[in-house]
Design an enzyme around this catalytic site. Structure first.
Site, mmCIF file in Angstrom:
data_model
loop_
_atom_site.group_PDB
_atom_site.id
_atom_site.type_symbol
_atom_site.label_atom_id
_atom_site.label_comp_id
_atom_site.label_asym_id
_atom_site.label_seq_id
_atom_site.Cartn_x
_atom_site.Cartn_y
_atom_site.Cartn_z
ATOM 1 N N ALA A 24 17.655 1.068 3.009
ATOM 2 C CA ALA A 24 19.453 0.836 3.312
ATOM 3 C C ALA A 24 18.466 -1.095 3.765
ATOM 4 C CB ALA A 24 19.919 1.158 4.816
ATOM 5 N N ARG A 43 22.161 5.034 14.604
ATOM 6 C CA ARG A 43 22.367 5.901 15.847
ATOM 7 C C ARG A 43 22.220 4.986 16.256
ATOM 8 N NH1 ARG A 43 18.992 11.669 13.128
ATOM 9 N NH2 ARG A 43 20.193 11.157 11.463
ATOM 10 N N SER A 136 21.394 10.551 -5.767
ATOM 11 C CA SER A 136 20.421 10.787 -6.305
ATOM 12 C C SER A 136 20.765 11.540 -7.801
ATOM 13 C CB SER A 136 19.747 11.890 -5.249
ATOM 14 O OG SER A 136 18.367 12.210 -5.687
ATOM 15 N N TYR A 171 19.222 20.799 -0.748
ATOM 16 C CA TYR A 171 18.948 18.725 -0.884
ATOM 17 C C TYR A 171 19.789 18.749 -1.754
ATOM 18 C CZ TYR A 171 18.184 14.337 -1.147
ATOM 19 O OH TYR A 171 18.474 12.883 -1.384
ATOM 20 N N LYS A 175 23.847 16.502 -2.134
ATOM 21 C CA LYS A 175 23.592 15.188 -2.554
ATOM 22 C C LYS A 175 25.181 15.269 -4.186
ATOM 23 C CE LYS A 175 21.970 11.860 -1.882
ATOM 24 N NZ LYS A 175 21.998 10.936 -1.123
ATOM 25 N N PRO A 199 19.056 7.215 -7.862
ATOM 26 C CA PRO A 199 17.587 7.743 -7.761
ATOM 27 C C PRO A 199 17.139 8.523 -8.255
ATOM 28 C CG PRO A 199 18.254 6.931 -5.745
ATOM 29 C CD PRO A 199 19.458 7.184 -6.445
ATOM 30 N N MET A 201 12.242 9.968 -7.441
ATOM 31 C CA MET A 201 12.018 10.026 -6.436
ATOM 32 C C MET A 201 11.395 8.434 -6.077
ATOM 33 S SD MET A 201 10.631 11.824 -4.250
ATOM 34 C CE MET A 201 9.833 12.613 -3.141
#
Length: 359
Positions: A24, A43, A136, A171, A175, A199, A201
């Protein structure tokens, strides 16, 4: 790839969720340099260690940055930041591979409910016409062995990860379920469309120093001697963070961009990464020079860290291949040499004091 050429900026702001994140931050940098107004959710907008680099970029760019507090799990949390925006880039999602006791709470629920909360806010914001979601290749496959069920031996955007679960590769599972939810919500309406960036890695320099990530951990292990006796025969897909950020922008502004886009420069073994770094830095660091026999990785991997025997069985010694043609042909992504990516990222690891030269 150079900085993407963007359309002339308008007064319509663009929302980037998870604004202080690795990908980002580059997206925001490119947008601000092109003169756009960016609404970024974080946050804690007052936390200098998280947003300081964004404020510094904004000071030197012609665009305007506005920070908003938001929480993935808080319904309605993104409504204020989204007001008046035409494009939403949803990058915020937990990336934690170890150190948690409840995978559902640490990974799956924030990814799924976060996506749901952001897109529900999109449904309530009449100005939004396109959403670009950071997914991902983890939503495409779970383990290297999954490719054995693909007749062509190459993963494409047509494939979905159906082998992961909250108990196995949580994980990757997070995704996959988050992206499926995004497509479900998109299909329930007709005002806004959705593009996902998937994407492999991600490596390459970060706009912050000392950040923790799986990619940095790999590079530190390459240079600190933990892998000097040999690396697993493991193949991974790799892509530069700047290409990933560029792809988000190209997808946001290209009307022809539809569906999913795999972002992958090439596939590399761990040994090849070590060779790239040794070619640049020579004997300054104890880079691995050989691949460890798989039976030894299976036997001793669990004693050295998060490598489980199940992971070895499903990944080590198995091939991996991605088709990145859609990213090149439709988005126009131009991939830089991976040598440049790894050398620049490793140099940042050194500059940030995460490694010491071999004595």
């Amino acid at each position: 790839m150079t900085t993407p050429t963007l359309p002339e900026s308008t007064m319509t702001p663009i929302l980037v969720t998870g604004g202080s994140g690795y990908i980002a931050s580059w997206i925001i940098k490119y947008l601000l340099e092109a003169g756009y107004t960016v609404h970024a959710t974080v946050r804690d907008p007052a936390k200098q260690s998280s947003v300081g680099h964004l404020l510094k970029i904004a000071e030197q760019a012609k665009g305007t940055l506005k920070l908003f507090k938001a929480d993935l799990l808080a319904e309605g949390s993104f409504n204020e930041a989204m007001q008046g925006c035409g494009i939403v880039m949803h990058t915020a999602s937990p990336f934690v591979l170890e150190g948690f006791s409840d995978a559902n709470e640490a990974l799956v629920r924030p990814a799924l409910e976060g996506t749901r909360n952001v897109l529900n806010a999109v449904n309530q914001c009449p100005t939004v016409h396109r959403v670009v979601l950071t997914s991902s290749v983890a939503a495409i496959y779970g383990d290297n062995e999954d490719i054995l069920a693909v007749p062509s031996g190459v993963f494409t955007e047509e494939h979905w990860n159906t082998t992961s679960s909250v108990d196995h590769n949580p994980y990757q599972y997070s995704k996959a379920v988050a992206e499926r939810e995004a497509w479900k919500l998109q299909k329930e309406q007709s005002r806004w469309d959705l593009v996902t960036i998937n994407p492999a890695m991600v490596y390459g320099p970060s706009l912050t120093s000392g950040s923790q990530s799986a990619s940095i951990d790999t590079l530190v292990q390459m240079g600190d001697g933990r892998l000097r006796t040999g690396v697993p025969k493991l193949t991974i897909g790799v892509v530069d963070v700047r290409e990933v950020a560029s792809a988000h922008l190209l997808a946001a502004f290209n009307p022809a961009a539809k569906g999913r886009f795999i972002l992958n420069a090439t596939e590399l073994t761990m040994l090849k990464i070590g060779k790239i770094l040794r070619h640049k830095y020579g004997s300054q660091y104890p880079f691995p020079r050989m691949e460890a026999p798989t039976f030894l990785v299976w036997a001793f991997g669990p004693l050295m860290g998060p490598i489980t025997r199940d992971f070895v069985k499903r990944n080590v010694g198995l091939p991996l291949k991605f088709d990145n043609r859609r990213s090149r042909d439709i988005l126009g992504v131009q991939y830089r040499p991976v040598e440049e990516t790894f050398i620049e990222h490793f140099q940042q690891v050194i500059d940030d004091g995460l490694l010491k030269k071999k004595r």
